[in-house]
Scaffold this motif. Structure first.
Motif, short mmCIF file in Angstrom:
data_model
loop_
_atom_site.label_atom_id
_atom_site.label_comp_id
_atom_site.label_asym_id
_atom_site.label_seq_id
_atom_site.Cartn_x
_atom_site.Cartn_y
_atom_site.Cartn_z
N LEU A 157 71.34 82.23 48.69
CA LEU A 157 71.54 82.65 47.31
C LEU A 157 72.64 83.69 47.21
O LEU A 157 73.53 83.61 46.35
CB LEU A 157 70.23 83.20 46.73
N ILE A 158 72.56 84.72 48.07
CA ILE A 158 73.55 85.79 48.05
C ILE A 158 74.93 85.24 48.42
O ILE A 158 75.94 85.56 47.77
CB ILE A 158 73.14 86.92 49.03
N LEU A 181 70.78 83.35 40.79
CA LEU A 181 71.59 84.57 40.76
C LEU A 181 72.89 84.35 40.01
O LEU A 181 73.34 85.23 39.25
CB LEU A 181 71.88 85.04 42.19
N ILE A 182 73.50 83.19 40.19
CA ILE A 182 74.75 82.91 39.49
C ILE A 182 74.53 82.81 37.99
O ILE A 182 75.31 83.33 37.19
CB ILE A 182 75.38 81.61 40.04
N SER A 183 73.44 82.15 37.59
CA SER A 183 73.16 82.02 36.15
C SER A 183 72.74 83.35 35.53
O SER A 183 72.99 83.60 34.36
CB SER A 183 72.07 80.97 35.93
N ASP A 236 65.95 87.83 43.21
CA ASP A 236 65.41 86.51 42.91
C ASP A 236 64.10 86.69 42.14
O ASP A 236 63.09 87.11 42.69
CB ASP A 236 65.17 85.73 44.21
N GLY A 237 64.10 86.34 40.88
CA GLY A 237 62.93 86.56 40.03
C GLY A 237 63.07 87.83 39.21
O GLY A 237 62.07 88.43 38.81
N PRO A 239 63.37 90.20 36.05
CA PRO A 239 63.20 91.60 36.48
C PRO A 239 61.81 91.90 37.06
O PRO A 239 61.52 93.03 37.37
CB PRO A 239 63.42 92.36 35.19
N GLN A 240 60.94 90.86 37.15
CA GLN A 240 59.58 91.11 37.62
C GLN A 240 59.57 91.68 39.05
O GLN A 240 58.85 92.63 39.35
CB GLN A 240 58.74 89.84 37.55
N ASN A 241 60.38 91.08 39.92
CA ASN A 241 60.43 91.57 41.30
C ASN A 241 61.02 92.97 41.39
O ASN A 241 60.66 93.75 42.27
CB ASN A 241 61.26 90.61 42.17
N PHE A 242 61.92 93.31 40.48
CA PHE A 242 62.49 94.66 40.46
C PHE A 242 61.42 95.69 40.09
O PHE A 242 61.34 96.77 40.68
CB PHE A 242 63.65 94.71 39.46
#
Length: 616
Positions: A157-158, A181-183, A236-237, A239-242
């Motif tokens: 992904l990165i 991530l691109i979108s 990835d995911g 803002p929930q993962n943040f």
């Protein structure tokens, strides 16, 4: 020295250092130092830098004050220095060095979905730029013969995002790349996206780090891959993962975000976020962080974070003591006092330096407005009552008037209720009646100044409230005692009666002296109820007093064992034993209730008159 060289055409997307190594190898020259003696070749190569050739500049192309990369849009801090990586499959398809391979966080090939290789599988050495062949290691092992492992989802992904971002910044086109991530972050440059990877990865792996740059942490494949995988889990995911990441580094507990303080790693992340993410395209991260703080940890905004702007201050449910004092137009010390009194709600904690830190709940400030409008200080209460401060102190000691809040020191910062004082004034003036024309009058201030002795003021107020001293009238009901009017005759009659009653009483110490007892014995007799007493305000103290008739009654009703033993010329112990044989026991004493002396009832002693040898 001039050279007649074979000049291969630069390939779009080829890195500068890779082209120089390819040029050196195709002309069978042992080292790139030959370019120092060929300024014409340097000029020709420079024409392609920024057009087809990109990446980190070699030493021969760097001049003082010039960017270390081919264009200002690329940051040299995210490009490797001495060593490099490659994808063997890509090199097998076309033998040139891609600019993406130079990036620290491009760890997997976006075409073949495999990890890049930075160590020779034969000699385990790193791939340096100072080697003789572009397609071989220093040991002679061919790169096209190497094999790579399948890349992880996060690494791909990165890498796909960075490949597309670098292509845009070097004016190339890449087709067929699209992922979450691109979108989601497609408007970010490679530099901004790399800053996200570095910060998130660093704090996810080691939140205790204090390094400002940390680029040296990812010089090898292992370090880069660790940061990339950790950052991809957060991105990835979004803002929930943040938010989950913020809860993890802060030690968040569900339902206790307001009560608990986050860890110092949480504050460290906030400071790093503020320093590195203040650019316009990265402010969305800072906004998401602030949104999380307002929802889950509102107290963080009160810990002197300089990044908290006016909007955050207005939205947060808590404010600092200084800001609360400013809004209420009172001192910070007064705000803390209102918090200690329970008027203001909030939280307090002790810092590592032992300093008390208080934050105030914004909703409770409305309660403080009402409270502040109602309360007055000791001086203000004395003014409302028309009394000196010393007289008000007497009423407080006697519990006739109760303060709303006692300050940390007696008489200092003591607060009273206006409504309570108003009710007290109305109560004391409710029994007034109009005086007749022939009555001689005396005012309250005159009585206070010249006609009251020690302890008589409290008695005066109590008797007014109990209607034992008639109040003739009051000029108004707003200025307290200074406007009260009494009958002169009625006042002096009252004063004479209380002074006569006072002359008939004495303190426990005085009673002990009259009875010939020690004070400790007298206090014990009062406590047991054998010596009758009542409480009375003496000065500013409520103490026990004994009537003279009670002293006489005690002398008639009780006899001391020591006095009787002296009269019988025997010891108290012998006397008590003889009386016990006649079933006569003392009512108090060391063996009964831990008193200092034995006392007997007189009526019990009369049964043993003959044994004692006296007639009393």
């Amino acid at each position: 020295m001039s050279y007649r060289l074979h000049r291969p055409m630069p390939i779009s997307g080829e890195c500068i250092r890779g082209y120089l190594l390819r040029l050196t190898e195709e002309n069978f020259i042992g080292h790139q130092s030959w370019l120092r003696d060929s300024p014409e070749e340097l000029r020709i190569i420079r024409l392609n830098i920024g057009k087809k050739l990109h990446g980190r500049l070699g030493n021969l192309f760097q001049t003082k004050g010039e960017e270390q990369t081919s264009s200002a849009s690329l940051s040299s801090s995210y490009f490797m220095r001495a060593n490099n990586r490659c994808c063997p499959d890509c090199f097998r398809d076309m033998s040139y060095w891609r600019v993406e391979w130079e990036h620290r966080f491009y760890v997997a090939c976006h075409i073949h979905k495999k990890y890049l290789i930075d160590l020779c599988p034969v000699c385990s050495a790193k791939l340096p730029w100072k080697r003789h062949s572009l397609g071989a290691c220093m040991c002679g092992s061919r790169i096209s013969d190497w094999s790579a492992m399948e890349g992880s989802k996060g690494a791909l992904l990165i890498s796909e995002f960075l490949a597309l971002a670098l292509a845009k910044e070097t004016h190339r086109n890449i087709e067929g790349l699209d992922n979450f991530l691109i979108s989601k972050f497609g408007n970010l440059t490679s530099n901004s996206f790399s800053a996200l990877i570095h910060l998130f990865g660093t704090f996810a792996i080691n939140p205790l780090t204090r390094r400002k740059s940390g680029s040296h942490e990812c010089t090898d494949m292992e370090g880069s891959l660790a940061l990339v995988n950790a950052a991809s889990n957060i991105l990835d995911g979004w803002p929930q993962n943040f938010e989950g990441f913020l809860k993890a580094i802060g030690g968040y507990q569900e339902g206790r975000g307001i009560e608990l303080m986050p860890s110092r790693h949480f504050y460290g992340f906030a400071n790093a976020l503020h320093k590195k993410f203040s650019t316009p395209e990265l402010r969305f991260v800072l906004r998401r962080y602030r949104s999380f703080v307002l929802t889950h940890w509102p107290r963080v905004l009160n810990q002197r974070n300089r990044w908290a702007g006016q909007k955050e201050i207005e939205e947060q449910p808590y404010v600092s003591v200084i800001l609360a004092a400013k809004w209420l137009h009172i001192s910070s010390q007064r705000v803390v006092e209102l918090f200690d009194a329970g008027v203001l709600r909030g939280y307090a904690r002790i810092s590592t330096q032992g300093r008390k830190i208080v934050i105030i709940e914004k909703k409770s400030l409305s309660n403080a407005d009402k409270y502040i409008a109602d309360v007055v200080t000791l001086n203000g209460a004395a003014e409302l009552l028309g009394l000196p401060r010393s007289r008000l102190d007497e009423l407080v000691v006697a519990k006739i008037i109760r303060p709303r809040h006692d300050g940390p020191k007696d008489g200092v910062n003591r607060l009273f209720s206006r409504a309570e004082i108003s009710r007290f004034i109305k109560k004391i003036t409710s029994g007034q009646h109009e005086p007749s024309e022939e009555e001689d009058l005396i005012s309250g201030p005159v009585i206070l100044k010249a006609h009251l002795g020690k302890g008589e003021f409290v008695r005066l107020i109590l008797d007014i409230l109990e209607r034992k001293l008639p109040l003739l009238c009051a000029r108004t009901t707003d200025f307290g005692f200074r406007d009260l009017i009494f009958s002169r005759k009625g006042f002096f009659t009252w004063r004479k009666s209380i002074r006569n009653a006072r002359d008939m009483t004495c303190t426990v110490a005085e009673a002990a002296s009259k009875l010939g007892l020690k004070q400790e014995v007298a206090y014990h007799l009062v406590k047991k109820g054998l010596l009758k007493s009542r409480t009375q305000l003496v000065g500013k103290r409520v103490t026990a007093v004994v009537g003279k008739k009670h002293i006489q009654q005690f002398e008639i009703s009780y006899l001391s064992a020591s006095n009787m033993a002296r009269q019988c010329e025997t010891s108290p112990r012998s006397l008590i034993a003889k009386l016990a044989s006649k079933n006569v026991v003392p009512v108090t004493g060391p063996g009964i209730d831990h008193g200092r002396q034995y006392f007997f009832k007189t009526e019990d002693i009369s049964k043993a008159v003959k044994l004692l040898g006296h007639k009393n």
